[in-house]
Motif scaffolding. Structure first.
Motif, PDB file in Angstrom:
ATOM      1  N   TRP A 106       0.775  -1.799   2.724  1.00  0.00           N
ATOM      2  CA  TRP A 106      -0.587  -1.919   2.180  1.00  0.00           C
ATOM      3  C   TRP A 106      -0.599  -3.039   1.151  1.00  0.00           C
ATOM      4  N   ARG A 107      -1.542  -3.950   1.288  1.00  0.00           N
ATOM      5  CA  ARG A 107      -1.704  -5.018   0.315  1.00  0.00           C
ATOM      6  C   ARG A 107      -3.187  -5.385   0.257  1.00  0.00           C
ATOM      7  N   LEU A 150      -4.274   5.121  -2.431  1.00  0.00           N
ATOM      8  CA  LEU A 150      -4.194   3.666  -2.396  1.00  0.00           C
ATOM      9  C   LEU A 150      -5.546   3.062  -2.753  1.00  0.00           C
ATOM     10  N   MET A 173      -3.232  -3.698  -5.211  1.00  0.00           N
ATOM     11  CA  MET A 173      -2.050  -2.888  -4.951  1.00  0.00           C
ATOM     12  C   MET A 173      -1.321  -3.392  -3.706  1.00  0.00           C
ATOM     13  N   GLU A 174       0.004  -3.441  -3.829  1.00  0.00           N
ATOM     14  CA  GLU A 174       0.864  -3.665  -2.684  1.00  0.00           C
ATOM     15  C   GLU A 174       1.827  -2.494  -2.612  1.00  0.00           C
ATOM     16  N   ALA A 175       1.947  -1.866  -1.438  1.00  0.00           N
ATOM     17  CA  ALA A 175       2.761  -0.665  -1.324  1.00  0.00           C
ATOM     18  C   ALA A 175       3.476  -0.640   0.020  1.00  0.00           C
ATOM     19  N   SER A 196       5.954   2.140   2.371  1.00  0.00           N
ATOM     20  CA  SER A 196       6.450   3.510   2.483  1.00  0.00           C
ATOM     21  C   SER A 196       7.191   3.664   3.806  1.00  0.00           C
ATOM     22  N   ARG A 228       8.741   5.193  -1.330  1.00  0.00           N
ATOM     23  CA  ARG A 228       7.467   4.497  -1.486  1.00  0.00           C
ATOM     24  C   ARG A 228       7.609   3.520  -2.650  1.00  0.00           C
ATOM     25  N   SER A 260       5.570   0.408  -4.830  1.00  0.00           N
ATOM     26  CA  SER A 260       4.248  -0.176  -5.040  1.00  0.00           C
ATOM     27  C   SER A 260       4.243  -1.034  -6.298  1.00  0.00           C
ATOM     28  N   ASP A 318       1.187  -3.723  -8.723  1.00  0.00           N
ATOM     29  CA  ASP A 318      -0.173  -4.239  -8.844  1.00  0.00           C
ATOM     30  C   ASP A 318      -0.127  -5.739  -9.119  1.00  0.00           C
ATOM     31  N   HIS A 351       5.296  -1.862 -11.610  1.00  0.00           N
ATOM     32  CA  HIS A 351       5.950  -1.360 -10.402  1.00  0.00           C
ATOM     33  C   HIS A 351       6.101   0.155 -10.497  1.00  0.00           C
TER      34      HIS A 351
END
Length: 809
Positions: free
Chosen positions: A363-364, A411, A415-417, A419, A437, A439, A441, A453
């Motif tokens: 996710w980004r 989410l 945010m970048e995450a 998992s 996970r 993540s 910002d 982080h």
């Protein structure tokens, strides 16, 4: 000086019940040759006025009515239809108008469907483009949706297109309210709330890291809460705790729409989506735009729009191997775009072996990506559902705790995450899970802003049957760190949790006996601030008995102790005890209640620091077929024994419905809310609210009907040393109907509302009319209405001659 005005109310009102649908006024049509088969049912009143107003006309025109529909002379419409216009074309029609309700004066919905093709016109009930995240439109929209779909290739293949265009009502907002240990009422920041627009959830957040959501539970209207849209107040069916048994805060998160000043429909919304599926592969493209509704169509809707363009790709191989990608870019034409406007997500789930599954997400989303369509994205509460499907839950009398570390994260933007998790099934019910996970910002990187982080690693082993019996042992590590001024501290939270739930016995008196227990060890290390680290032990046990098939009695005990590095000792402990019962005793009585006591000890000073006592009871009974009762009692006493402060709250509510005879019905209700806060500094605050309602419906004879309504509301607020403010509101209503014969009926009603406070005011209305039935579908009703209002400064007195045209199907 008096003024004569014509007020033609060319409005249609809807408000139909299933009982009406079954009445003799329903219109049905069948044609075997064409395949037409449908039914229409409804009633409506079109009112034309000749009005004389002496005083403030705006107050008169905006005045509320308040009379129930059977005794109201206002314009309204209720219309519903469904069926087939021909053998291929299915339709649904639902229209509602009510002059009294400014929040929802007119709603209209018509759906036409042929195979998988459809058209929706009016006030949409469902979200648009719901199979996407970044281009989802979840606001209430009034407009048009067109969808066309055609099969191609094999039986799974198709090509489809959807277009939407319309206006979006109101503004969207998200409120966060801390639970206070009672069921409410919890007041939202904005009111009135647009009906049906709210989404309510209860979150538990990490006490050491408030941005980390430990669990999120969506609430259902009617089952979990009720809402007063006009006042913007939430009332839950059960108390919402201030914190869970581990001390983590509990927060009510409410996302909703309200009418902003300036008009109901201030924004336009339009877009299109195409999808093509061939075999296991599906490709979609979406365009979504939003703009301020402007008199100048081109400048307001086209040139000044915000827009999102998205592409998505998904693969599904017999539900065993799944993968998906979605990418979107948002911008405002005429303004420069950047990487901050890009959103991307990818996910996969695979089952390489029968008992082994692996799933992952990426996710980004940039910090400036537009979120006008998806409110969850704007509030950082998107949940992709990648957590464990059957979590280990401690079912408590006050809250349900999801203790499994494999919970799905929330989410949002900036945010970048990453998992990754794997699950292995063993035995009959066993499952072993491990994953991570990661993540951060500040997306994309801005040298002037800090970067935070959060890395989570987890593992668990559980064996839970379909009823939740079994065990779970798990651990997780959450490392938080940051770079740059204002970044979060470098911390590490380590947790070990274990628990089980088992049936331990049974007797003729107790029924099945189930024992549940949980132990948790949590260590918080702050690597930036010396002596800020803590260590906590939590223990919670619960015993359940089932003396009756649908009635449970339970008891709980919990213990928490906290160690602080700053004191190099255990500094505080808390103990909690709960006794309660819930369920159906028999077909006449239902009960849900508990008593909870919690004590906090200051171990350094060797004294009690705080104690809480709460009582909750909800009782429903039907001792006779003609009598129903309901009772709600809540009491909470919170004492700060160190600061000499206290807070007490009492909520009482009761209803009685009594069918005195088949022709005489009575309903009475009482509600009281008492809130007292003592601060110990001569600024104590006490508020009291009482609400009494009495209603009587009496069918005196076959032709005569009487209804009477009385409501008293009393509101008092006292903040020392100021004088108390008191408001007393009284509403009285009386209505009479008499049918002379099948052609003529007389209706008369009286309503008076009096408000006594610093500025007293009184509003009164009385009317009478004669209903003349022309045929079973149409009636004409001439009448006269007199109303007045006076608050000492603004006033009016109005006389209205009117004619109602009444249609029924």
């Amino acid at each position: 000086m008096g003024a004569i005005r014509f007020y033609p109310l060319c409005c249609l009102v809807l408000g139909l019940s299933l009982a009406q649908a079954a009445s003799s006024f329903a219109y049905s049509y069948k044609n075997a040759e064409s395949g037409a088969d449908y039914v229409l049912v409804g009633t409506g009143v079109l009112r034309l006025n000749l009005t004389s107003v002496d005083g403030d006309e705006d107050l008169f025109r905006d005045g509320d009515e308040g009379l129930p529909p059977d005794f109201s002379n206002r314009s309204y419409l209720s219309l519903y239809g469904e069926g087939f216009l021909n053998k291929d074309l299915e339709f649904t029609l639902d229209a509602q108008y009510d002059q009294e309700d400014p929040d929802q004066e007119f709603t209209f919905l018509m759906e036409l469907k042929k195979d998988r093709n459809y058209m929706i016109l009016g006030d949409h009930k469902e979200d648009s483009f719901a199979d996407t995240v970044f281009t989802l439109s979840d606001d209430k929209m009034r407009g048009l949706t067109l969808h066309g779909e055609k099969n191609i290739g094999d039986e799974k293949g198709f090509v489809g297109a959807t277009g939407i265009a319309g206006a979006v009502r109101g503004a969207s907002v998200t409120a966060e309210i801390r639970g206070d240990g009672t069921s409410g009422r919890y007041r939202l920041d904005e009111a009135p709330v647009i009906r049906g627009s709210e989404r309510i959830r209860i979150e538990v957040r990490d006490r050491n890291n408030p941005t980390r959501v430990l669990s999120s539970t969506t609430q259902a209207r009617g089952r979990d809460y009720t809402i007063d849209y006009e006042r913007g107040e939430l009332l839950f069916t059960r108390p919402v705790n201030e914190s869970d048994f581990r001390g983590n805060p509990v927060v009510i998160v409410a996302s909703y729409q309200y009418d902003a000043p300036g008009g109901l429909y201030q924004r336009s919304r339009y877009g299109a989506r195409t999808k093509v599926r061939i075999g296991s592969l599906q490709v979609g493209t979406t365009y979504l735009a939003d703009s301020v509704w402007d008199d100048g169509f081109t400048s307001g809707i086209i040139d000044d729009r915000n827009q999102i363009v998205g592409v998505d790709l998904s693969y599904n191989n017999n539900d065993r191997h799944l993968a998906s990608i979605e990418i979107a870019r948002s911008d405002t034409p005429g303004l420069d775009s950047s990487d901050e406007d890009i959103a991307f997500k990818a996910a996969f789930a695979t089952t390489p072996l029968t008992d082994l599954s692996v799933r992952g997400n990426y996710w980004r989303v940039g910090k400036d990506f537009l979120t006008f369509g998806n409110d969850d994205l704007g509030t950082d509460s998107v949940n992709l559902g990648s957590g464990v499907e059957t979590p280990f839950t401690f079912v408590s009398g006050s809250f349900d705790f999801d203790l499994d570390p494999n919970n799905a994260p929330s989410l949002g933007t900036d945010m970048e995450a990453y998992s990754l998790a794997s699950s292995y099934l063993f035995g009959e019910h066993g499952e072993a899970v491990a994953g991570l996970r990661l993540s951060r910002d500040n997306i994309p990187d801005d040298d002037e802003l800090p970067v935070n982080h959060q890395d989570t690693y987890f593992a668990s082993v559980s064996s839970l049957d379909s009823e939740g019996n079994g065990y779970m042992v798990g651990t997780d590590f959450v490392a938080a760190s940051g770079d740059g001024p204002g970044a979060v501290n470098d911390t590490l939270t380590s947790r070990l949790v274990g628990g089980g739930r088992y049936k331990v016995g049974q007797s003729s008196i107790t029924g099945p006996v189930t024992l549940q227990g949980v132990y948790q060890y949590e260590q918080f290390d702050d690597n930036d601030v010396s002596d800020n680290s803590t260590m906590a032990h939590d223990l919670l046990t619960r015993i359940e008995t089932l003396p009756l098939a649908d009635f449970m009695v339970f008891a709980e005990a919990g213990y928490n102790i906290l160690y602080r590095d700053s004191e190099d000792d255990f500094t505080e402990q808390s103990m909690i005890g709960v006794v309660g019962a819930e369920g159906e005793i028999n077909r006449y009585v239902k009960l849900d209640g508990n008593v909870k006591y919690r004590l906090y000890d200051d171990l350094i000073a060797d004294r009690r620091s705080r104690e809480e006592l709460s009582v909750f009871l909800r009782w429903q009974s039907r001792p006779l077929d003609t009598l129903r009762t309901a009772l709600r009692v809540e009491y909470r006493d919170d004492q700060d024994l160190i600061g000499d402060a206290s807070a007490d709250k009492i909520l009482l509510g009761g209803d009685i419905w009594w069918d005195i005879s088949s022709d005489l019905l009575f309903h009475g209700s009482y509600e009281r809310e008492w809130d007292n806060r003592e601060t110990g500094s001569n600024s104590d605050e006490t508020s009291i609210y009482d609400d009494i309602l009495l209603r009587l419906d009496w069918k005196v004879t076959e032709d005569a009907t009487v209804f009477a309504h009385y409501r008293l509301e009393y509101d008092e607020l006292e903040i020392e040393p100021l004088d108390a403010t008191r408001v007393r509101t009284t509403t009285e209503m009386l209505g009479v109907k008499y049918r002379f014969n099948q052609w003529f009926e007389a209706i008369s009603a009286y309503r008076r509302k009096t408000v006594d406070d610093d500025i007293d005011n009184e509003k009164m209305k009385v009317y009478g009319e004669l209903v003349c039935t022309i045929n079973k579908y149409l009636s004409v009703s001439p009448g006269f209405e007199h109303s007045r209002y006076d608050d000492g400064s603004d006033e009016y007195e109005a006389n209205v001659f009117y004619v109602n045209l009444i249609g029924k199907l």
